[in-house]
Design an enzyme around this catalytic site. Structure first.
Site, PDB file in Angstrom:
ATOM      1  N   GLY A 186      -2.933  -9.204   5.694  1.00 23.37           N
ATOM      2  CA  GLY A 186      -1.945  -8.143   5.787  1.00 23.37           C
ATOM      3  C   GLY A 186      -1.075  -8.312   7.022  1.00 23.37           C
ATOM      4  O   GLY A 186       0.143  -8.085   6.983  1.00 23.37           O
ATOM      5  N   SER A 187      -1.694  -8.727   8.135  1.00 25.00           N
ATOM      6  CA  SER A 187      -0.958  -8.999   9.362  1.00 25.00           C
ATOM      7  C   SER A 187       0.081 -10.095   9.135  1.00 25.00           C
ATOM      8  O   SER A 187       1.242  -9.980   9.541  1.00 25.00           O
ATOM      9  CB  SER A 187      -1.945  -9.416  10.465  1.00 25.00           C
ATOM     10  N   HIS A 220      -5.154  -8.583   2.933  1.00 24.78           N
ATOM     11  CA  HIS A 220      -6.304  -7.905   3.535  1.00 24.78           C
ATOM     12  C   HIS A 220      -6.451  -8.348   4.979  1.00 24.78           C
ATOM     13  O   HIS A 220      -6.489  -9.552   5.272  1.00 24.78           O
ATOM     14  CB  HIS A 220      -7.591  -8.222   2.766  1.00 24.78           C
ATOM     15  N   SER A 221      -6.514  -7.394   5.908  1.00 24.50           N
ATOM     16  CA  SER A 221      -6.783  -7.673   7.321  1.00 24.50           C
ATOM     17  C   SER A 221      -5.817  -8.734   7.862  1.00 24.50           C
ATOM     18  O   SER A 221      -4.605  -8.499   7.901  1.00 24.50           O
ATOM     19  CB  SER A 221      -8.240  -8.097   7.475  1.00 24.50           C
ATOM     20  N   MET A 222      -6.295  -9.898   8.271  1.00 25.01           N
ATOM     21  CA  MET A 222      -5.424 -10.942   8.781  1.00 25.01           C
ATOM     22  C   MET A 222      -4.326 -11.279   7.776  1.00 25.01           C
ATOM     23  O   MET A 222      -3.185 -11.569   8.160  1.00 25.01           O
ATOM     24  CB  MET A 222      -6.236 -12.205   9.099  1.00 25.01           C
TER      25      MET A 222
END
Length: 351
Positions: free
Chosen positions: A160-161, A156-158
């Site tokens: 996922g990054s 999720h978000s970071m």
């Protein structure tokens, strides 16, 4: 009348009846023993089959050693199942997946960790620089600790990054990557780099000085922390979700509480790279990829970069899917897990 000849057939008949009766009784006992053994074996099989399942509500704490402490996290699902790493977003922690966990298939082994500088994971020692790549290095430590040969990632978000970067750098390790509300690693335009890095260095040194001054050691009630978090996120996260995060996202300090994540994580990163560096790094991505974007979630970067990277995924990945069908804001996986879990379950059912 020959009594002997009359008696003999009756005796033989009686003996045959006794033998048959004995054999029948013996047969019944053997059958009963077989039934008992079968029941026991079936029970043992089921016990072996299901005893290794860790229910989401009973998720157990895990620790991965660091030179200066531990990486903390939780594990649930099948201990013998295919591993899926769960990586949370900035300022969150592994409880970001708590609302989703009971709705995910129990056939997999879920390993959710508190990222670098977050939750109960030990902070980098004071005075040490915050390295952007540590996010990837920490995940490699987890992979090595659990001796994972291949695995998948939900980020999720970071998170996922970090998943994008890890899958690009270690393409042979990651089978599937599913990202929640993030399309690519967030970058900073090259034109901003000099000024931003200079400012980042000064802000880090200023925070270091302030952290050593007792006058700056403030604490809050739990509800005040919740309100501060909601405000910092611009109201895009519900207070109920923040209360879930605060179970390991806060710690006692003085007469109250403070956030447990490293405050340096909220400062501009000193070590960054631009879009060209990301183009080079992402050349390594080969895994199956699915991006689930919240309808009301932020984009973070210009659309032209996002579309460019979507095209790269389409060319390079074993398979690529983009789903923007789910209503919700950035933390939609916490607010509406019943909308997100079926998508996750269907995607990983293909393993």
């Amino acid at each position: 009348m020959n009594l002997a000849s009359d008696w003999l057939p009756q005796r033989n008949q009686t003996m045959r009846f006794r033998r048959v009766s004995y054999q029948y009784t013996k047969f019944c006992k053997i059958t009963q023993e077989i039934a008992i053994q079968a029941k026991y074996c079936r029970s043992s099989f089921l016990q072996k089959r299901w005893n290794h399942i860790i229910k989401a509500q009973d998720a157990r704490e895990i620790q991965v050693p660091l030179p200066h402490g531990i990486i903390a996290g939780k594990e649930w699902g099948s201990e013998e199942g295919y591993p899926i790493l769960c990586l949370h977003g900035l300022a969150d922690n592994c409880d970001s997946f708590a609302p989703l966990a009971p709705l995910l298939s129990e056939k997999f082994r879920y390993i959710a960790v508190d990222a670098f500088g977050h939750g109960l994971t030990t902070h980098v020692p004071p005075g040490s620089p915050m390295n952007y790549w540590e996010k990837v290095i920490y995940i490699k430590r987890v992979v090595d600790h659990f001796k994972l040969k291949t695995f998948s990632i939900i980020g999720h978000s970071m998170g996922g990054s970090t998943g994008f970067l890890f899958a690009s750098l270690y393409p042979d390790l990651v089978d599937r990557l599913l990202t929640l509300d993030i399309i690519k690693p967030v970058t900073v335009p090259l034109a901003w780099h000099t000024q931003d890095i200079t400012e980042a260095i000064d802000l880090h040194l200023e925070m270091e000085r302030k952290s050593q001054d007792p006058k700056n050691q403030k604490s809050y009630t739990q509800e005040q922390l919740v309100n501060r978090y909601v405000e910092a996120m611009g109201g895009t996260i519900y207070p109920e979700a923040v209360r879930v995060l605060m179970k390991r996202g806060s710690k006692a300090s003085g007469s109250g509480f403070v956030f447990s994540h490293d405050p340096r994580m909220m400062l501009p990163s000193i070590m960054r790279f631009g879009i060209e560096e990301q183009r080079q790094i992402i050349k390594g991505i080969r895994c199956h990829l699915k991006i689930v974007k919240a309808k009301q979630g932020p984009l973070y970067e210009p659309v032209k970069y996002l579309e460019e990277f979507k095209a790269i995924y389409q060319r390079q990945c074993a398979s690529y899917e983009y789903d923007e069908s789910v209503d919700g804001t950035h933390h939609f996986h916490m607010h509406h897990p019943e909308r997100v879990a079926p998508i996750i379950n269907e995607y990983f059912s293909r393993l």
